[in-house]
Write an enzyme that holds these catalytic residues in place. Structure first.
Site, short mmCIF file in Angstrom:
data_model
loop_
_atom_site.label_atom_id
_atom_site.label_comp_id
_atom_site.label_asym_id
_atom_site.label_seq_id
_atom_site.Cartn_x
_atom_site.Cartn_y
_atom_site.Cartn_z
N ASN A 166 0.79 -1.23 0.00
CA ASN A 166 0.00 0.00 0.00
C ASN A 166 0.83 1.28 0.00
OD1 ASN A 166 0.80 -0.62 2.63
ND2 ASN A 166 -1.05 0.22 3.56
N GLU A 264 4.89 -3.94 12.46
CA GLU A 264 3.82 -2.94 12.34
C GLU A 264 2.68 -3.63 11.63
OE1 GLU A 264 1.27 -0.69 10.76
OE2 GLU A 264 2.88 0.09 9.49
N CYS A 298 -3.21 1.11 7.17
CA CYS A 298 -3.37 0.47 8.48
C CYS A 298 -3.89 1.45 9.53
CB CYS A 298 -2.06 -0.16 8.92
SG CYS A 298 -0.68 1.00 8.95
N GLU A 474 8.67 3.05 14.67
CA GLU A 474 9.38 3.61 13.52
C GLU A 474 9.26 5.12 13.60
OE1 GLU A 474 8.61 0.01 10.31
OE2 GLU A 474 7.19 1.66 10.40
#
Length: 495
Positions: A166, A264, A298, A474
């Site tokens: 994505n 993640e 997400c 991150e």
């Protein structure tokens, strides 16, 4: 032949709709495989590329190249690493139009969104380049007479990086840039749907001056490659963005070598609208959060939890906005939403909508497939009212352009519903009451919370979740520290 063998002509070749045939990038060279996989344009289903499948053998070769390169890269001055990263950032920005075309071609998001992704992705390279010079330890007081103590931060080693489709540029730079800044070497496995962007980044990394073997990109069979990355003792860490199910599998596989993991994973973001909120701004925020990349993020708003007093007003505001959104080919200047990644995604999203309809929810607008009208994997932007916690659309990560309203009265019930999920990545709260800001943000179990703000990510801030949404962070200094080992040194006999 590589997709980026002549980067100055990428735009021309895209315009000519030429079929790309490209290899993987291992040890600074382009490496063919025994087979190829096809890459499709989701806007029309056409094959746009054939990419070498290097499989297990290629993964082993890439790990060996990264392992050898690590011995020299970890000794390179942080200031020199910073310069190379800055050059990579410069080259990415100079190539942003071509990279955006690749993203739209292989992933489908609008060309405007793709441009934004390239700039966003480059920001992690720039930040990491600056942070490379600030990775340091501390001096410590010790309880032992005549001693001194200090800590050292050193690179963890070879990192396996598995990224989703994505954000095919930004998900690579968000992981790789801080790892490279710390002195790690990389073996990157991009999603099979979107390998072209990753291979272009590898070419630009080579041009930036990264030594051979520091950056490797391998394409092909995911279980075979993932098995090598998680089982090889030479790979000291695996970073992954994707589904929670796959993340659990990788974590289990990595346990055999007690390998560090940074995960993640999925999300089920609540978007909470309190009765004192600015409803027009909340509606704008929902459109920005929910329908960006056709809902395929997400951190996309999944459940719109609204106090009943303002629910009808919000539904009306959203219906007016959603009805103006135009799905279409990402290259069309008037397109607001591109396609979903493939027909399987369309079928999955439609099943969620139909189950909600059968369970008694109202489809305010949308609620239908558009593939027969537009020729690709398109779904109409949809608003559902009357949702309940038992519906599939409430329990699953939607990953599509579907927004559903849940009417909840009290703060206690709002917090309970928001937390009624195994996920805990991102959440959003719209209110003008500072007391509510504190109570709600402290009560809900999410790693990132936007207050009157529909987006939370930036290169300078921590990105990550709680519960089954992942491990680690991150972005910012935390993103660089993920890729370092903290070593403690005690020196005795000083006095």
């Amino acid at each position: 032949m590589s997709v980026i063998d002549r980067p100055d002509t990428i735009a021309e070749r895209l315009d000519d709709k030429a079929l790309f045939r490209t290899d993987s990038f291992i040890g600074g060279e382009w490496v063919a495989g025994d087979a190829t996989t096809e890459v499709f344009n989701p806007a029309n289903g056409q094959v746009i590329a054939e990419v070498a499948d290097v499989g297990e053998a290629g993964a082993i070769k890439a790990v060996a190249a990264a392992t050898a390169a690590f011995e020299t890269w970890k000794k390179v001055s942080p200031f020199e690493r910073s310069k190379i990263l800055m050059k990579w950032n410069q080259l990415i920005l100079e190539a942003q139009s071509d990279l955006a075309k690749l993203i739209t071609l292989e992933m489908g998001k609008t060309y405007r969104e793709a441009h934004g992704e390239v700039v966003y992705g480059a920001s992690f390279v720039e930040w990491s380049a600056e942070e490379a010079k600030r990775i340091h330890g501390e001096t410590l007081d010790t309880p032992f007479p005549g001693s001194r103590g200090w800590t050292i931060r050193q690179p963890v080693g070879v990192v396996g990086c598995i990224t989703p489709w994505n954000f095919p540029v930004a998900m690579i730079t968000r992981k790789c840039a801080p790892a490279l800044a710390a002195g790690c070497t990389m073996v990157i496995k991009p999603a099979p749907e979107t390998p072209l962007s990753a291979l272009a980044l590898a070419e630009l990394a080579k041009r930036a001056g990264f030594p051979d073997g520091v950056v490797n990109v391998i394409c092909g069979d995911a279980p075979a490659i993932g098995g090598v990355l998680t089982s090889s003792p030479d790979v000291r860490m695996v970073g992954f963005t994707g589904s929670t199910a796959v993340g659990k599998l990788l974590m289990k596989q990595a346990a055999s070598t007690v390998k560090r993991v940074a995960l993640e994973l999925g999300g089920n973001a609540p978007f909470i609208v309190m009765d004192d909120a600015d409803i027009e701004k909340a509606a704008d925020g929902i459109i920005a959060s929910k329908f960006r990349v056709s809902g395929q993020t997400c951190v996309s708003a999944n459940r719109l939890i609204v106090q009943p007093k303002v629910a009808d007003q919000l539904v009306a505001a959203l219906e007016a906005r959603i009805s103006k959104l135009k799905p279409g080919d990402g290259f069309a200047s008037d397109s607001d939403l591109g396609p979903l990644i493939h027909m399987g995604a369309v079928e999955r999203v439609d099943a969620l909508v139909q189950q909600a309809r059968e369970a008694g929810a109202k489809i305010v607008t949308g609620g239908k497939r558009l593939d027969s009208e537009l020729g690709g994997s398109f779904y109409a932007p949809t608003l559902i009212d009357g949702g309940t916690a038992a519906m599939d659309v409430a329990c699953n990560e939607i990953f599509g352009p579907i927004a559903s309203i849940y009417r909840v009265e009290t703060e206690e019930d709002i917090i309970k519903l928001a937390n009624d999920t195994p996920y805990g990545l991102a959440a959003y709260i719209y209110t003008r009451d500072v007391g509510r800001v504190h109570r709600l943000s402290e009560g809900i179990e999410y790693g990132m919370i936007g207050i009157n703000a529909p987006m939370v990510g930036a290169a300078s801030t921590p990105f990550g979740g709680m519960k089954e949404s992942g491990i680690g962070r991150e972005g910012g200094k935390w993103g660089v520290e993920e890729f370092t080992e903290l070593k403690y040194v005690l020196l005795g006999g000083v006095d």
